[in-house]
Design a protein around this motif. Structure first.
Motif, mmCIF file in Angstrom:
data_model
loop_
_atom_site.group_PDB
_atom_site.id
_atom_site.type_symbol
_atom_site.label_atom_id
_atom_site.label_comp_id
_atom_site.label_asym_id
_atom_site.label_seq_id
_atom_site.Cartn_x
_atom_site.Cartn_y
_atom_site.Cartn_z
ATOM 1 N N LEU A 3 0.584 -54.579 9.711
ATOM 2 C CA LEU A 3 0.550 -56.001 10.051
ATOM 3 C C LEU A 3 -0.253 -56.784 9.019
ATOM 4 C CD1 LEU A 3 0.050 -55.901 13.932
ATOM 5 C CD2 LEU A 3 2.136 -56.478 12.663
ATOM 6 N N GLU A 4 -1.363 -56.207 8.578
ATOM 7 C CA GLU A 4 -2.188 -56.887 7.583
ATOM 8 C C GLU A 4 -1.456 -56.980 6.246
ATOM 9 O OE1 GLU A 4 -5.637 -54.463 7.758
ATOM 10 O OE2 GLU A 4 -6.336 -55.321 9.651
ATOM 11 N N ALA A 5 -0.701 -55.941 5.915
ATOM 12 C CA ALA A 5 0.092 -55.986 4.693
ATOM 13 C C ALA A 5 1.174 -57.059 4.792
ATOM 14 C CB ALA A 5 0.738 -54.627 4.437
ATOM 15 N N THR A 6 1.753 -57.206 5.985
ATOM 16 C CA THR A 6 2.778 -58.240 6.196
ATOM 17 C C THR A 6 2.177 -59.633 6.018
ATOM 18 O OG1 THR A 6 3.975 -56.813 7.738
ATOM 19 C CG2 THR A 6 4.452 -59.175 7.830
ATOM 20 N N TRP A 7 0.963 -59.832 6.543
ATOM 21 C CA TRP A 7 0.268 -61.111 6.365
ATOM 22 C C TRP A 7 0.156 -61.453 4.867
ATOM 23 C CZ3 TRP A 7 -2.655 -64.654 9.559
ATOM 24 C CH2 TRP A 7 -3.486 -65.523 8.836
ATOM 25 N N VAL A 8 -0.343 -60.491 4.096
ATOM 26 C CA VAL A 8 -0.525 -60.714 2.660
ATOM 27 C C VAL A 8 0.812 -61.031 2.000
ATOM 28 C CG1 VAL A 8 -1.205 -59.645 0.475
ATOM 29 C CG2 VAL A 8 -2.584 -59.268 2.531
ATOM 30 N N LEU A 9 1.840 -60.275 2.359
ATOM 31 C CA LEU A 9 3.151 -60.460 1.745
ATOM 32 C C LEU A 9 3.719 -61.849 2.037
ATOM 33 C CD1 LEU A 9 5.544 -59.288 0.178
ATOM 34 C CD2 LEU A 9 6.392 -58.343 2.341
ATOM 35 N N ARG B 155 3.066 -82.206 -5.693
ATOM 36 C CA ARG B 155 3.635 -81.692 -4.444
ATOM 37 C C ARG B 155 3.466 -80.180 -4.331
ATOM 38 N NH1 ARG B 155 9.486 -84.538 -5.392
ATOM 39 N NH2 ARG B 155 8.860 -86.734 -5.197
ATOM 40 N N ALA B 156 3.990 -79.487 -5.321
ATOM 41 C CA ALA B 156 3.965 -78.024 -5.266
ATOM 42 C C ALA B 156 2.559 -77.474 -5.510
ATOM 43 C CB ALA B 156 4.936 -77.451 -6.299
ATOM 44 N N GLY B 157 1.786 -78.175 -6.352
ATOM 45 C CA GLY B 157 0.448 -77.677 -6.671
ATOM 46 C C GLY B 157 -0.464 -77.621 -5.462
ATOM 47 N N LEU B 158 -0.425 -78.642 -4.614
ATOM 48 C CA LEU B 158 -1.283 -78.637 -3.424
ATOM 49 C C LEU B 158 -0.816 -77.585 -2.413
ATOM 50 C CD1 LEU B 158 -1.865 -82.476 -2.919
ATOM 51 C CD2 LEU B 158 -3.372 -80.781 -4.000
ATOM 52 N N MET B 159 0.496 -77.381 -2.321
ATOM 53 C CA MET B 159 1.003 -76.316 -1.444
ATOM 54 C C MET B 159 0.562 -74.947 -1.954
ATOM 55 S SD MET B 159 4.884 -77.672 -0.674
ATOM 56 C CE MET B 159 5.285 -76.134 0.165
ATOM 57 N N LEU B 160 0.563 -74.781 -3.255
ATOM 58 C CA LEU B 160 0.117 -73.532 -3.862
ATOM 59 C C LEU B 160 -1.321 -73.220 -3.474
ATOM 60 C CD1 LEU B 160 0.133 -71.190 -5.926
ATOM 61 C CD2 LEU B 160 -0.367 -72.883 -7.699
ATOM 62 N N ALA B 161 -2.203 -74.208 -3.564
ATOM 63 C CA ALA B 161 -3.620 -73.985 -3.264
ATOM 64 C C ALA B 161 -3.815 -73.520 -1.820
ATOM 65 C CB ALA B 161 -4.413 -75.257 -3.526
ATOM 66 N N GLY B 162 -3.126 -74.172 -0.870
ATOM 67 C CA GLY B 162 -3.274 -73.791 0.527
ATOM 68 C C GLY B 162 -2.790 -72.383 0.798
ATOM 69 N N ALA B 163 -1.615 -72.030 0.269
ATOM 70 C CA ALA B 163 -1.082 -70.685 0.500
ATOM 71 C C ALA B 163 -1.939 -69.626 -0.173
ATOM 72 C CB ALA B 163 0.356 -70.610 -0.016
ATOM 73 N N PHE B 164 -2.511 -69.972 -1.338
ATOM 74 C CA PHE B 164 -3.333 -69.001 -2.059
ATOM 75 C C PHE B 164 -4.559 -68.593 -1.231
ATOM 76 C CE2 PHE B 164 -6.752 -67.717 -4.833
ATOM 77 C CZ PHE B 164 -6.132 -66.867 -5.727
ATOM 78 N N ALA B 165 -5.223 -69.573 -0.629
ATOM 79 C CA ALA B 165 -6.415 -69.261 0.168
ATOM 80 C C ALA B 165 -6.087 -68.307 1.305
ATOM 81 C CB ALA B 165 -7.021 -70.549 0.715
ATOM 82 N N LEU B 166 -4.882 -68.417 1.870
ATOM 83 C CA LEU B 166 -4.509 -67.599 3.017
ATOM 84 C C LEU B 166 -4.129 -66.169 2.639
ATOM 85 C CD1 LEU B 166 -2.480 -70.285 4.986
ATOM 86 C CD2 LEU B 166 -4.668 -69.273 5.653
ATOM 87 N N ILE B 167 -3.795 -65.924 1.364
ATOM 88 C CA ILE B 167 -3.442 -64.563 0.951
ATOM 89 C C ILE B 167 -4.573 -63.590 1.266
ATOM 90 C CG2 ILE B 167 -2.983 -63.077 -1.034
ATOM 91 C CD1 ILE B 167 -1.583 -65.449 -2.363
ATOM 92 N N PHE B 168 -5.805 -63.999 0.960
ATOM 93 C CA PHE B 168 -6.968 -63.116 1.114
ATOM 94 C C PHE B 168 -7.692 -63.339 2.443
ATOM 95 C CE2 PHE B 168 -6.271 -63.469 -3.456
ATOM 96 C CZ PHE B 168 -6.320 -62.136 -3.851
ATOM 97 N N ALA B 169 -7.061 -64.051 3.368
ATOM 98 C CA ALA B 169 -7.707 -64.387 4.645
ATOM 99 C C ALA B 169 -7.147 -63.576 5.801
ATOM 100 C CB ALA B 169 -7.551 -65.879 4.936
ATOM 101 N N PHE C 138 2.206 -64.741 2.862
ATOM 102 C CA PHE C 138 1.527 -65.859 2.205
ATOM 103 C C PHE C 138 1.598 -65.762 0.684
ATOM 104 C CE2 PHE C 138 -0.370 -66.270 6.443
ATOM 105 C CZ PHE C 138 -0.117 -67.626 6.655
ATOM 106 N N PHE C 139 1.753 -64.550 0.174
ATOM 107 C CA PHE C 139 1.952 -64.411 -1.263
ATOM 108 C C PHE C 139 3.330 -64.946 -1.653
ATOM 109 C CE2 PHE C 139 1.458 -61.263 -5.063
ATOM 110 C CZ PHE C 139 1.133 -62.329 -5.888
ATOM 111 N N VAL C 140 4.341 -64.707 -0.822
ATOM 112 C CA VAL C 140 5.676 -65.261 -1.076
ATOM 113 C C VAL C 140 5.636 -66.789 -1.041
ATOM 114 C CG1 VAL C 140 8.001 -65.514 -0.130
ATOM 115 C CG2 VAL C 140 6.965 -63.244 -0.295
#
Length: 452
Positions: free
Chosen positions: A115-121, A92-106, A123-125
């Motif tokens: 605003l860009e810093a907020t985006w990173v923050l 459950r948590a592992g698949l959610m982790l993968a999706g959020a991780f891709a968005l950190i650098f997107a 999705f990193f959370v």
């Protein structure tokens, strides 16, 4: 054949379970390595965020994990599922982790660094939250799937070997992918590739542990606060955790400095990949040897020796300030030798502490123990980049938006100190706490007998 030998052979887990459990380190290794390596330079050199604020962004999600991890442990302790309390959370948590991780650098071009810093923050959370509910159950599993003191060391050998391989794979290829594509798109592609790698680790661990034994000790009674209070009184756990946190801080600091050492001291982005190979290569080869030696001299003694090797390598890395890449690569290899042992031994000692507690109380607090443990590890790994960012700020490091600029001498010195002397001192300081650890094999053997 002695009774001890027969009992040890009976307690051995199937190799498929060892490999299956160890494969979870593909997910933890990728998430633990890539943000620590790539996120700080992404913020300072691609998004143009000042080093001090970039350090805050890297730190805050991991600080949130410090609060969340014990909760995740408590929740998994009380999960009722035919597959056991831990495995459902892996998928459950592992698949959610993968999706959020891709968005950190997107992060898209929003026309504003804030605003860009907020985006990173954001999705990193989200990624850090998912990671808590993956990692804590994952780390708790060894205390329940085997009652053998030595089998836990063997299990950790597989885990650390796969972890070391993943660190090398992710750490070496992430900069290559970024540089091959270039710019923000390079970071975006790198994020997706690493997310796929995380999925591989998550699914492999979930499927590979399907035949693992499930412990029968009941979940601990009382509130989470009461559980934490009881664990806080466990002296051996407390000193072991403090040692590990300080060393996580040291390695997190070194990890954050790799890109800056390569680009600003060696003037070569490709040197980052070489540094990673030098770091992880020895670990891949020597992890089984550390484990075997630990069976002869004891886990604590092995841990002390590995820590001293790590500290010596880190101190030698100060030669990077003079642009001496060869000796820096050698020093990094020495760090890798020590790092392998500094992962094998504490990870094998943690289940011992939890097992002794379970035997004494008849209650399962493995999830809470590992929740607190991973919270501490997360805090150390988060403070490492934050400490490194602070040193960059004090050294007058100049941020940019994808431009090549010359750094002042003070910034170059800060880059080298954060990569070498500071981690060495932190590792040596950690040994003051490790010397207070008193749990020995006889205590664990008694606990194993009580459980069996």
């Amino acid at each position: 054949m002695t009774a001890t030998t027969s009992r040890d052979e009976a307690s051995r887990l199937p190799r498929g379970v060892r490999i299956g459990y160890g494969s979870g380190s593909v997910a933890t290794g990728a998430f633990g390595t890539v943000p620590g390596l790539m996120l700080l330079p992404y913020l300072t050199d691609e998004l143009g965020i000042a080093a001090l604020w970039a350090g805050v962004i890297v730190f805050l999600p991991k600080a949130w994990d410090v609060v969340l991890n014990p909760v995740a442990g408590r929740v998994s302790d009380r999960t009722i599922d035919p597959a056991g309390p831990r495995r459902p959370w892996l998928i459950r948590a592992g698949l959610m982790l993968a999706g959020a991780f891709a968005l950190i650098f997107a992060a898209p071009d929003l026309g504003s660094a804030a605003l860009e810093a907020t985006w990173v923050l954001v999705f990193f959370v989200l990624a850090a939250s998912a990671y808590a509910f993956f990692q804590v159950p994952y780390v708790a599993m060894p205390a329940e799937i085997t009652t053998s003191y030595d089998e836990r060391t063997r299990l950790m050998t597989w885990r650390v070997a796969i972890l070391a391989f993943t660190i090398m794979l992710a750490g070496a290829t992430a900069p290559v992918i970024r540089d091959a594509v270039g710019g923000r798109d390079g970071y975006r592609v790198m994020g997706v590739v690493m997310a796929v790698l995380i999925v591989v680790g998550v699914v492999s661990a979930w499927w590979g542990t399907r035949n693992a034994p499930i412990g029968a000790v009941g979940a601990g009674a009382g509130s989470l606060r009461e559980q934490l209070r009881i664990i806080g009184q466990a002296r051996d756990f407390r000193v072991l955790l403090t040692t590990f946190v300080l060393q996580a801080l040291a390695t997190g600091c070194m990890l954050a400095g790799v890109a800056y050492v390569a680009e600003d001291l060696f003037d070569s982005t490709g040197a980052a990949t070489i540094l990673f190979v030098c770091f992880v290569g020895p670990a891949l080869l020597l992890t089984p040897l550390w484990a075997r030696w630990g069976e002869q001299v004891g886990k604590k003694q092995g841990y002390v020796a590995a820590s001293l090797v790590l500290a010596a390598g880190a101190a030698l890395a100060m030669l990077s300030r003079g642009g001496n890449d060869v000796w820096t690569f050698i020093a990094t290899g020495l760090v890798g030798v020590g790092y392998a042992g500094c992962q094998v031994f504490p990870m094998a000692m943690l289940p011992d502490v939890a097992a002794v507690d379970a035997a004494r109380t008849g209650e399962n607090r493995a999830g809470v123990y590992t929740g607190v443990w991973t919270a501490g590890e997360t805090l150390g790994l988060a403070l490492g980049p934050a400490l490194y960012a602070l040193m960059l700020a004090l050294g007058g490091y100049l941020s940019s938006e994808g431009r090549d600029i010359s750094q002042p001498d003070s910034a170059l010195t800060a880059i080298a100190l954060g990569f070498s002397i500071v981690p060495a001192l932190l590792t040596l300081a950690s040994l003051w706490w490790l010397r207070q650890y008193a749990l020995d094999p006889a205590d664990v053997a008694a606990a194993e007998g009580a459980v069996s």
